[in-house]
Enzyme design. Sequence first.
Site, mmCIF file in Angstrom:
data_model
loop_
_atom_site.group_PDB
_atom_site.id
_atom_site.type_symbol
_atom_site.label_atom_id
_atom_site.label_comp_id
_atom_site.label_asym_id
_atom_site.label_seq_id
_atom_site.Cartn_x
_atom_site.Cartn_y
_atom_site.Cartn_z
ATOM 1 C CG HIS A 243 -1.759 -1.200 1.406
ATOM 2 N ND1 HIS A 243 -2.806 -1.552 0.579
ATOM 3 C CD2 HIS A 243 -1.699 -2.181 2.355
ATOM 4 C CE1 HIS A 243 -3.351 -2.684 1.008
ATOM 5 N NE2 HIS A 243 -2.702 -3.087 2.081
HETATM 6 O O1 RIB Z 1 -5.240 -0.343 4.589
HETATM 7 C C1 RIB Z 1 -3.846 -0.252 4.430
HETATM 8 C C2 RIB Z 1 -3.284 0.862 5.242
HETATM 9 O O2 RIB Z 1 -3.542 0.623 6.620
HETATM 10 C C3 RIB Z 1 -1.749 0.961 5.131
HETATM 11 O O3 RIB Z 1 -1.354 2.291 5.312
HETATM 12 C C4 RIB Z 1 -1.271 0.120 6.273
HETATM 13 O O4 RIB Z 1 0.019 0.518 6.744
HETATM 14 C C5 RIB Z 1 -2.314 0.435 7.320
HETATM 15 O O5 RIB Z 1 -1.940 1.650 7.946
#
Ligand code: RIB
Length: 313
Positions: A243
């Site tokens: 992500h």
């Molecule tokens: O849903 C993914 C996000 O939530 C990313 O930023 C992960 O690190 C968590 O913070």
Amino acid sequence: MPAARKIIIDTDPGQDDALAILLALASPELDILGITVVAGNVPLRLTLLNARKICELAGKPKTRVFSGAVRPMVRDLVTAEEVHGQTGLNGPVLPEPTMPVEAQHAVDFIVETLMREPPGTVTLCTLGPLTNIGLALVKEPRIAERIQEIVMMGGGLFEGGNVTPAAEFNIYVDPHAAGLVLKCGAPIVVMPLDVTHRALTTARRIAALRDLGTAPAIASAEMLEFFERFDEGKYGTDGGPLHDPCVIAYLLRPQLFQGRYINVEIETTSELTMGMTVADWWGVSKRQKNATYMRDIDADGFFALLTERIGRL
Ligand code: RIB
Ligand code: CA
């Protein structure tokens, strides 16, 4: 080379946050004014520890790290140890950090920096719940017109949610802060699950990292091997979505990403859909457009960039 782009990274490390921070620290195109830390994946005490572990892993102990919000603006804190492990950075064994935490609060640092720097010259890169940014906007609303761009990892539409059927974790943890940010009027780029789910940490991609043979690269491979197991089990894929580095990669190679300028708003009343990003991808509402919502990525190009840059540390 043009002047480095001034950025503030707001983060809740987290293994994927760690890769994003390493990518930023390895990229001379970026001038990291500060890393502001927020409670999210794990409580603030641990995200603050992890942010400094990552900076020292990168060999950048002079990076300025600021402590921020210990909980969301309205709701109780929700964490994600089931994904990130009890430390929030499970995988590699990293030494306890010796670099300091800045005395100034993260929210005050964000406000002071944006009010000091020329308008339109500082980009906010948010990798976690948006509590620090929301509080900064409440404390000093004038920062909104001075922000160059907010590039945020959060939300989901075609992929649904990852913490509830409707909501992605960063938005779900602090939907009120996310709502303030999306309404603030600053230029916004959203990196939702719809794009991050197309950037999978496959075995081949992790092997390419590990084969670099450096401490930061091996630690990165170990972080990803731990981090991906939760999503591999959930989605049945080879690798899990990566992500947060999408936010930094966008600053370095925007051409890796494709999206649309649309209206994006946040559900903050219904418990059933709390934290849902209501993204008007098909333009069926007449709501004002407010964000570039990314949906596609050149995943091979993304991982090539990530691997090449981490190899520089
Ligand atoms: O849903 C993914 C996000 O939530 C990313 O930023 C992960 O690190 C968590 O913070
Ligand atoms: Ca994060």
